[in-house]
Write a protein that holds these residues in place. Structure first.
Motif, PDB file in Angstrom:
ATOM      1  N   ARG A  14       0.833  -1.176   0.000  1.00 53.46           N
ATOM      2  CA  ARG A  14       0.000   0.000   0.000  1.00 53.46           C
ATOM      3  C   ARG A  14       0.889   1.256   0.000  1.00 53.46           C
ATOM      4  O   ARG A  14       0.666   2.187  -0.760  1.00 53.46           O
ATOM      5  N   PHE A  15       1.946   1.216   0.816  1.00 52.57           N
ATOM      6  CA  PHE A  15       2.850   2.354   0.881  1.00 52.57           C
ATOM      7  C   PHE A  15       3.579   2.520  -0.440  1.00 52.57           C
ATOM      8  O   PHE A  15       3.718   3.624  -0.942  1.00 52.57           O
ATOM      9  N   GLU A  28       1.383   4.081  -2.842  1.00 52.22           N
ATOM     10  CA  GLU A  28       1.275   5.523  -2.596  1.00 52.22           C
ATOM     11  C   GLU A  28       2.493   6.235  -3.162  1.00 52.22           C
ATOM     12  O   GLU A  28       2.384   7.302  -3.752  1.00 52.22           O
ATOM     13  N   GLY A  29       3.667   5.598  -2.936  1.00 57.75           N
ATOM     14  CA  GLY A  29       4.892   6.193  -3.451  1.00 57.75           C
ATOM     15  C   GLY A  29       4.798   6.335  -4.961  1.00 57.75           C
ATOM     16  O   GLY A  29       5.146   7.361  -5.527  1.00 57.75           O
ATOM     17  N   SER A  47       2.066   6.522  -6.763  1.00 58.89           N
ATOM     18  CA  SER A  47       1.070   7.523  -7.175  1.00 58.89           C
ATOM     19  C   SER A  47       1.666   8.913  -7.025  1.00 58.89           C
ATOM     20  O   SER A  47       1.476   9.787  -7.862  1.00 58.89           O
ATOM     21  N   LEU A  48       2.458   9.121  -5.942  1.00 55.72           N
ATOM     22  CA  LEU A  48       3.161  10.396  -5.769  1.00 55.72           C
ATOM     23  C   LEU A  48       4.101  10.624  -6.936  1.00 55.72           C
ATOM     24  O   LEU A  48       4.147  11.693  -7.534  1.00 55.72           O
ATOM     25  N   LEU A  65       4.225  13.489  -9.841  1.00 54.57           N
ATOM     26  CA  LEU A  65       5.381  14.335 -10.113  1.00 54.57           C
ATOM     27  C   LEU A  65       5.795  14.211 -11.568  1.00 54.57           C
ATOM     28  O   LEU A  65       6.132  15.197 -12.220  1.00 54.57           O
ATOM     29  N   ARG A  73       5.966  16.963 -14.827  1.00 56.03           N
ATOM     30  CA  ARG A  73       7.342  17.272 -15.176  1.00 56.03           C
ATOM     31  C   ARG A  73       7.471  18.440 -16.147  1.00 56.03           C
ATOM     32  O   ARG A  73       8.261  19.354 -15.902  1.00 56.03           O
ATOM     33  N   VAL A 121       1.552  20.421  -8.106  1.00 56.77           N
ATOM     34  CA  VAL A 121       1.439  19.096  -7.492  1.00 56.77           C
ATOM     35  C   VAL A 121       0.032  18.874  -6.941  1.00 56.77           C
ATOM     36  O   VAL A 121      -0.554  17.804  -7.120  1.00 56.77           O
ATOM     37  N   SER A 122      -0.535  19.910  -6.285  1.00 53.37           N
ATOM     38  CA  SER A 122      -1.884  19.778  -5.728  1.00 53.37           C
ATOM     39  C   SER A 122      -2.889  19.412  -6.803  1.00 53.37           C
ATOM     40  O   SER A 122      -3.659  18.467  -6.658  1.00 53.37           O
ATOM     41  N   SER A 123      -2.874  20.178  -7.904  1.00 49.98           N
ATOM     42  CA  SER A 123      -3.901  19.965  -8.914  1.00 49.98           C
ATOM     43  C   SER A 123      -3.697  18.611  -9.571  1.00 49.98           C
ATOM     44  O   SER A 123      -4.652  17.928  -9.919  1.00 49.98           O
ATOM     45  N   LEU A 153      -2.389  15.902  -8.085  1.00 46.46           N
ATOM     46  CA  LEU A 153      -2.862  14.892  -7.142  1.00 46.46           C
ATOM     47  C   LEU A 153      -4.387  14.887  -7.078  1.00 46.46           C
ATOM     48  O   LEU A 153      -5.011  13.835  -6.973  1.00 46.46           O
ATOM     49  N   ALA A 154      -4.983  16.090  -7.143  1.00 43.01           N
ATOM     50  CA  ALA A 154      -6.437  16.181  -7.078  1.00 43.01           C
ATOM     51  C   ALA A 154      -7.058  15.495  -8.292  1.00 43.01           C
ATOM     52  O   ALA A 154      -8.033  14.754  -8.175  1.00 43.01           O
ATOM     53  N   LYS A 155      -6.460  15.730  -9.472  1.00 46.71           N
ATOM     54  CA  LYS A 155      -6.957  15.111 -10.712  1.00 46.71           C
ATOM     55  C   LYS A 155      -6.891  13.600 -10.572  1.00 46.71           C
ATOM     56  O   LYS A 155      -7.834  12.887 -10.878  1.00 46.71           O
ATOM     57  N   ALA A 165      -6.799  11.893  -7.815  1.00 45.85           N
ATOM     58  CA  ALA A 165      -7.779  11.435  -6.838  1.00 45.85           C
ATOM     59  C   ALA A 165      -9.131  11.286  -7.527  1.00 45.85           C
ATOM     60  O   ALA A 165      -9.892  10.370  -7.260  1.00 45.85           O
ATOM     61  N   VAL A 170       5.878   7.795   3.083  1.00 40.45           N
ATOM     62  CA  VAL A 170       6.760   7.678   1.918  1.00 40.45           C
ATOM     63  C   VAL A 170       7.544   8.976   1.738  1.00 40.45           C
ATOM     64  O   VAL A 170       8.760   8.977   1.539  1.00 40.45           O
ATOM     65  N   GLY A 192       0.463  19.539  -1.413  1.00 38.53           N
ATOM     66  CA  GLY A 192      -0.386  18.938  -2.434  1.00 38.53           C
ATOM     67  C   GLY A 192      -1.194  17.779  -1.870  1.00 38.53           C
ATOM     68  O   GLY A 192      -2.387  17.632  -2.132  1.00 38.53           O
TER      69      GLY A 192
END
Lengths: 285, 285, 285, 285
Positions: free
Chosen positions: A148-149, A152-153, A155-156, A160, A164, A246-248, A250-252, A254, B169, B244
């Motif tokens: 799971r971790f 997550e890594g 997905s992060l 990123l 790019r 990064v926020s947008s 990650l939000a997309k 999500a 992470v 983010g």
């Protein structure tokens, strides 16, 4: 989880193809997998060794400790280095395509974490680089079955990677800005206030615009302080851009992460939650 | 407010089961509830005592004040400590399952806020730890019936908990990066420029990458400054990641917070909280 | 724009009710409106005076300038003060309900921007406070008919107000954390390293956790540096929370901003873009 | 890529209209386009020259380097300046409407990057301004056919432009706040603690509220430290606002970037970019 880095995919596929020889298969299971008792024991022992070896390098750099335990730490380091070298060779033997492992992300880290010790024989001081062993601790996620971790890594990482181009554009802009700001202050403040050269002034501009602000150099003329103020507020505002990116992203992610359903006809994935028909072949989901 | 931390849930359930004895029920009402006059008076008095006791500890640490009012402050502190000890014992008596309270979030804070005083009898200096009493002020939200605030706190907390794997992470990556950066600068700058050991250089790397930048240590060689510049820009960029994560988590939460009601006619979901009619078929909800 | 701050609403309503006397109506038009030529001229002159008066106060604080132009600046300041006092009185006369204006946001600022001059007669030094006149520049938006800008300001303000409970919870947590961290470092480092009292150590903790990092105080013991490192990383991570709160609030607002369509039956606004029926009265849109 | 800045559009349209003379067309192809071999060679050579010329300016500012290679660097700079001047003139000749190019974003940068050299003949020192040549490196994106990157840059730029009103309101507020905070500390700390004038105190307030924190000025009285603490926490919180603005703007943009195609059968919109069939009715798009 269709998205994984090439290195990982490489050694997963090589493990699925099952290595020919019985021994190699067994070796592979112990070294690369962590769901059998033997594999788990191996991994926990490995992680322990990594932590201990990094601590040894760090402790050796403290003068007091080196004076008292220098000999012991030296021995410990070589023991760990030999251990990790053996492990690296075993890993190469355990996979069918050693080159794929050697050029993967983990393979490179494994190599880099033993190289400085041998290098230090030729040039002293390289030893301190052994701290890169700490990077091997990324394996910790695998041991505790924390896929799971890892997920997550990834997905992060994907977020990123997807941003790019935006980040490259952003960094280029920042670089250009930092050069211009540094030069302006160099002209205004000059060598008599510590801004001895343009590269050094650019270093100051980076310290200022990233809001680090050591204070080893700071403008002392009113004009220099005015320019510095502009640089600070710019840097402060610019900070908003990578965060926004990064926020947008990650939000997309999500938003689209709600897929999981595969088309019964063409097995395509990644459908929206409200989709009734497959968007690739038009079959009912 | 369906989401609450386990500690809270624990002592709510124990209060719902209603303690057997009449006295315990009464005690519980005064100490744990704040909607009866007695309960509210108790809570306001408690909060006042907490603020005063924390101020006493802080004032005692100022040399001038201690010289003049040392005696009085000492007395005040012990009065507060005894008061809070009595309160802690009463809380244990008031609930049916004392262990559940003692191991809950609030229970632990209540214990920790009296312990240092007794500890200071054995080892002087521990007294300053009494400042942890400030944590008890979290109760302030309950007194003013600011359940809305508590709810917000929980939604924040949930957002953070949901993004925990991402944060783990992220922190592991930062830790590894900080170790590598610190070591690089240690090698380049060396003890003669103040980077006396790897742990100390790692401390410098943390100061730099979090953009704090005290300036107690700063690179003086051009190569060291170049590495520091990379570290700063990395740190600056990395700052975007946790932001983010939390943003997208809160945004997701905000998005799903308004739905939950389905239309009785067409079963469409996703209505706003203030909707009276289904926005797709026009039927009354 | 159903949402506006109470102050604004107050004087808009008083302007809509139209002041009884002819003179007052005319005065109101010149002073409060900016769409007639007279009103616009008044506002531009006012803004110019504000900028000049603030500059005068700032210049007076520079020793060299004061030595040479002290007399002139003093005169200029009193001219501006009298001018602004007259303006304030006129504003009170121009509205039907002077009290509403006096207690509105703009009314308070207008008062505060003349008060220090009179105060400085009684206690010297209060004069420097005249810089608060700069706050009056907020009027700049109105003159250039930048209602769009004012609208943006209000949407920002609303986003902040909506996230107030979250921000209060957040600030309380930060306060408690800062107290605990400051005390810990006070105990570890002690007065001999500059941490002379708990309040001063809390000041250090704030400097550290907000990533400002002056460097006027910095930990020198290894344990102190370890605690500082934790404080920095915590502060760095905590930075993500307010950003996340504001981002998600603004994003939510942006999402619901796509309304603009009013129901033909009940004239309610705020429908989603995909709505076919009014969600309040059930009529077809 | 529907969004591009006016400058770009201008010279694209002038290139589409095809310049009359054969020679001009050829020149345009080599200088402005990068998809023919000649055009690409030209652009790569140009980028190389820019990097070298910027390096030359930077190196010249280092005293040691100047002492040894001053003569050579001077020559190199003039060679580059003449080269860039020739290029600028050729660019003017290559387009049909030279004025449009000269007033475009790239045109201005091209001019600014040669001007300081000629200026330095009149006033020495202006030479250092040649570093602005670094801005010309933005062309790097075009050469590598990274239109994708340019597109990203434009989407970033659009997001920033769309949030301009919010940013103006935000900056005005910050400016006013910084003036008030600076003045407060000036009154409290006074010239004896280094706060010699209001402008200097405002510089300090900017350094503090942007969390840069050089430490060249820091409050030393308890009251000054209290005000500084408030300024820091305010600055820390305010940091959230621009980030929130940019995030929500980018998120909005990301949301609308994937739609635009309507189903020909049921006219539903909101399909992903890679969708072949309508996800609601299953018809081919």
């Amino acid at each position: 989880m269709r998205c994984m880095d090439p290195g990982l995919k490489a050694h997963r596929s090589s493990s699925e193809e099952k290595p020919g020889s019985e021994l190699r298969a067994r070796l592979h299971e112990v070294i690369f997998e962590s769901d059998t008792p033997a594999g788990k024991t191996f991994d926990v022992a490995l992680l322990g060794s990594i932590v201990l070896s990094v601590l040894a390098v760090m402790l050796e750099s403290i003068a007091d400790v080196k004076a008292r335990f220098g000999q012991e730490l030296q021995v410990a380091e070589w023991v760990f280095t030999i251990l990790f070298t053996v492990e690296y060779v075993l890993r190469l033997l355990a996979v069918r395509k050693p080159w794929l492992y050697a050029s993967s992300f983990y393979g490179l880290i494994d190599l880099v974490s033993v190289a400085p010790a041998y290098l230090s024989l030729a040039m002293p001081g390289a030893q301190a680089l052994l701290v890169v062993r700490v990077l091997r601790l990324v394996r910790v996620f695998r041991v505790f079955k924390l896929t799971r971790f890892l997920g997550e890594g990834h997905s992060l990482w994907n977020a990123l990677r997807a941003s790019r181009p935006k980040i490259v554009v952003f960094l280029t802009t920042v670089m250009a800005l930092v050069c211009v700001m540094g030069t302006l202050v160099y002209i205004v403040e000059g060598p008599e206030n510590g801004y001895t050269s343009i590269p050094r002034s650019i270093y100051w501009a980076i310290v200022t615009m990233t809001t680090v602000g050591y204070g080893d150099m700071s403008p002392s003329t009113p004009l220099g302080q005015a320019i510095a103020s502009v640089a600070m507020i710019l840097g402060y505002g610019i900070l908003a851009v990578p965060t926004g990116i990064v926020s947008s992203e990650l939000a997309k992610r999500a938003g689209t992460a709600t897929s999981s359903q595969a088309c019964p006809s063409c097995s395509a994935e990644g459908h929206d939650e409200d989709a009734v028909f497959c968007k690739y072949c038009g079959c009912k989901l």
